[in-house]
Design a protein around this motif. Structure first.
Motif, short mmCIF file in Angstrom:
data_model
loop_
_atom_site.label_atom_id
_atom_site.label_comp_id
_atom_site.label_asym_id
_atom_site.label_seq_id
_atom_site.Cartn_x
_atom_site.Cartn_y
_atom_site.Cartn_z
N ASN A 13 1.14 -1.09 0.34
CA ASN A 13 0.32 0.07 0.22
C ASN A 13 0.79 1.10 0.02
O ASN A 13 0.35 2.44 -0.45
CB ASN A 13 -1.05 0.04 1.39
CG ASN A 13 -2.04 -0.97 1.17
OD1 ASN A 13 -3.05 -0.64 -0.08
ND2 ASN A 13 -2.12 -2.13 1.37
N LEU A 14 1.70 1.56 0.31
CA LEU A 14 2.93 2.68 0.68
C LEU A 14 3.13 2.23 -0.73
O LEU A 14 2.88 3.73 -1.37
CB LEU A 14 3.87 2.22 1.57
CG LEU A 14 4.18 1.99 3.04
CD1 LEU A 14 5.23 1.94 4.21
CD2 LEU A 14 3.91 3.57 3.37
N VAL A 15 3.45 1.25 -1.18
CA VAL A 15 4.00 1.54 -2.44
C VAL A 15 2.79 2.25 -4.07
O VAL A 15 3.47 3.26 -4.50
CB VAL A 15 4.91 0.66 -3.51
CG1 VAL A 15 5.04 0.34 -4.74
CG2 VAL A 15 6.11 -0.19 -2.41
N LYS A 16 2.24 1.67 -3.31
CA LYS A 16 0.98 1.84 -4.19
C LYS A 16 0.39 3.50 -4.45
O LYS A 16 0.79 3.95 -5.06
CB LYS A 16 -1.12 1.24 -3.96
CG LYS A 16 -1.79 1.70 -4.63
CD LYS A 16 -2.93 0.67 -4.64
CE LYS A 16 -3.86 0.74 -5.39
NZ LYS A 16 -5.31 -0.10 -5.74
N GLY A 17 0.42 3.80 -3.18
CA GLY A 17 0.15 5.24 -2.63
C GLY A 17 1.25 6.70 -3.15
O GLY A 17 1.13 7.15 -3.47
N VAL A 18 2.74 5.95 -3.31
CA VAL A 18 3.69 6.60 -4.00
C VAL A 18 3.55 6.96 -4.68
O VAL A 18 3.92 8.12 -5.77
CB VAL A 18 5.30 6.09 -2.92
CG1 VAL A 18 6.11 7.19 -3.89
CG2 VAL A 18 5.19 6.40 -1.81
N VAL A 19 3.22 5.47 -6.05
CA VAL A 19 3.73 5.44 -7.03
C VAL A 19 2.40 6.89 -7.61
O VAL A 19 2.69 7.23 -8.27
CB VAL A 19 3.61 3.68 -7.56
CG1 VAL A 19 2.77 3.87 -9.18
CG2 VAL A 19 5.02 3.42 -7.35
N VAL A 20 1.26 5.85 -6.85
CA VAL A 20 -0.19 7.49 -7.78
C VAL A 20 0.04 8.53 -7.75
O VAL A 20 -0.91 8.99 -8.39
CB VAL A 20 -1.13 6.70 -6.94
CG1 VAL A 20 -2.78 6.97 -6.89
CG2 VAL A 20 -1.80 4.99 -7.57
N SER A 21 0.46 8.70 -6.24
CA SER A 21 1.25 10.52 -5.55
C SER A 21 1.95 11.14 -7.01
O SER A 21 1.94 12.12 -7.23
CB SER A 21 1.22 10.37 -4.61
OG SER A 21 0.63 10.34 -3.80
N ILE A 22 3.00 10.16 -7.05
CA ILE A 22 3.86 10.80 -7.91
C ILE A 22 3.35 10.67 -9.37
O ILE A 22 3.17 12.32 -10.64
CB ILE A 22 5.13 9.85 -7.97
CG1 ILE A 22 5.68 10.01 -7.03
CG2 ILE A 22 6.29 10.54 -9.41
CD1 ILE A 22 7.08 8.76 -7.57
N ILE A 23 2.50 10.21 -9.93
CA ILE A 23 2.15 10.33 -11.55
C ILE A 23 1.30 11.45 -11.33
O ILE A 23 1.08 11.76 -12.47
CB ILE A 23 1.61 9.01 -11.42
CG1 ILE A 23 2.14 7.79 -12.01
CG2 ILE A 23 0.07 9.61 -12.68
CD1 ILE A 23 1.84 6.45 -12.51
N VAL A 24 -0.02 11.72 -10.07
CA VAL A 24 -0.70 13.00 -10.57
C VAL A 24 -0.38 13.95 -10.10
O VAL A 24 -1.22 15.14 -10.60
CB VAL A 24 -1.58 12.70 -9.14
CG1 VAL A 24 -2.13 14.04 -8.37
CG2 VAL A 24 -2.69 11.69 -8.67
N MET A 25 0.59 14.04 -8.66
CA MET A 25 1.96 15.16 -9.45
C MET A 25 2.26 15.57 -10.31
O MET A 25 2.63 16.56 -10.60
CB MET A 25 3.08 14.79 -8.42
CG MET A 25 2.62 15.05 -6.90
SD MET A 25 1.74 16.59 -6.71
CE MET A 25 2.66 18.17 -6.74
N ILE A 26 2.60 14.90 -11.32
CA ILE A 26 3.45 14.54 -13.09
C ILE A 26 1.98 15.52 -13.92
O ILE A 26 1.81 16.45 -14.90
CB ILE A 26 3.90 13.65 -13.12
CG1 ILE A 26 5.30 13.63 -12.71
CG2 ILE A 26 3.86 13.63 -14.97
CD1 ILE A 26 6.05 12.07 -13.08
N VAL A 27 0.83 14.93 -13.38
CA VAL A 27 -0.13 14.78 -14.29
C VAL A 27 -1.20 15.89 -13.85
O VAL A 27 -2.03 16.69 -15.01
CB VAL A 27 -0.89 13.79 -15.27
CG1 VAL A 27 0.55 13.38 -15.66
CG2 VAL A 27 -1.73 13.18 -14.39
#
Length: 196
Positions: free
Chosen positions: A177-191
């Motif tokens: 869940n940490l990995v999923k949250g961080v990956v999703v957050s990074i993508i959201v920050m980019i787009v």
């Protein structure tokens, strides 16, 4: 709570529907991770939901989580008698709703980052407690699939730290869940700025 005009309601519903459709498609793009049981896969369906949570609010995020999981239930069938979809709904809400609430206080890049950090921690804590106390024991009972078998699946995936239910949650579910949250957050920050 402020009153919305008919046009605003229509826009809200249309945007929620469009972002829900994107989330449904992205839910099927699954990436396996090496340290967790194979039924835990990283998908990117929370990206459009988090974007909508920031721009439309937490109610939209909850509606999208519900729509996404109902569509998954209809298209793919119930996962563990619907427990998989229920878990995805609850854990997804535990991520996007706190993030949206923090962001709505003062919309800025700093509060977006703070919101996503709160969301990731909230999701990880909620998922860990829910899996330990409710979801995994219930799954084991209903599906007659012992927790030891899930522990074995984590071991086969290369995670030798997992030996029982507690270590399964601590060393497989929480990191997932940490990995999923961080990956999703990074993508959201980019787009986010481009999409919003």
């Amino acid at each position: 709570m402020k009153k919305f005009t008919r046009k605003q309601k229509t826009h809200w519903m249309a945007k929620t529907a469009i972002m829900s459709a994107i989330a449904i498609v992205l839910m099927y793009l699954e990436v396996p991770l090496p340290f967790v049981p194979p039924f835990l896969t990283l998908d990117f369906s929370e990206v459009p939901i988090l974007i909508a949570a920031f721009s439309l609010g937490p109610v939209s995020a909850i509606a999208m989580e519900l729509i996404k999981n109902l569509a998954h239930l209809i298209l793919k069938g119930p996962v563990a008698f619907g427990l998989g979809q229920l878990a995805n709904f609850l854990i997804g809400c535990a991520f996007v709703v706190p993030a949206a609430i923090v962001y709505r206080r003062h919309k800025s890049k700093k509060t977006a980052l703070a919101g996503m950090a709160v969301g990731v921690l909230s999701m990880t804590l909620f998922a860990s407690l829910a899996n330990y106390f409710v979801l995994l024991p219930f799954y084991a009972r209903v599906m007659e699939f012992p927790v030891e078998a899930i522990v074995g699946m984590a071991n086969e995936a290369g995670n030798k730290l997992v030996t029982d239910l507690r270590t399964l949650v601590v060393f497989a579910f929480a990191p997932f869940n940490l990995v999923k949250g961080v990956v999703v957050s990074i993508i959201v920050m980019i787009v986010y700025k481009k999409v919003s």
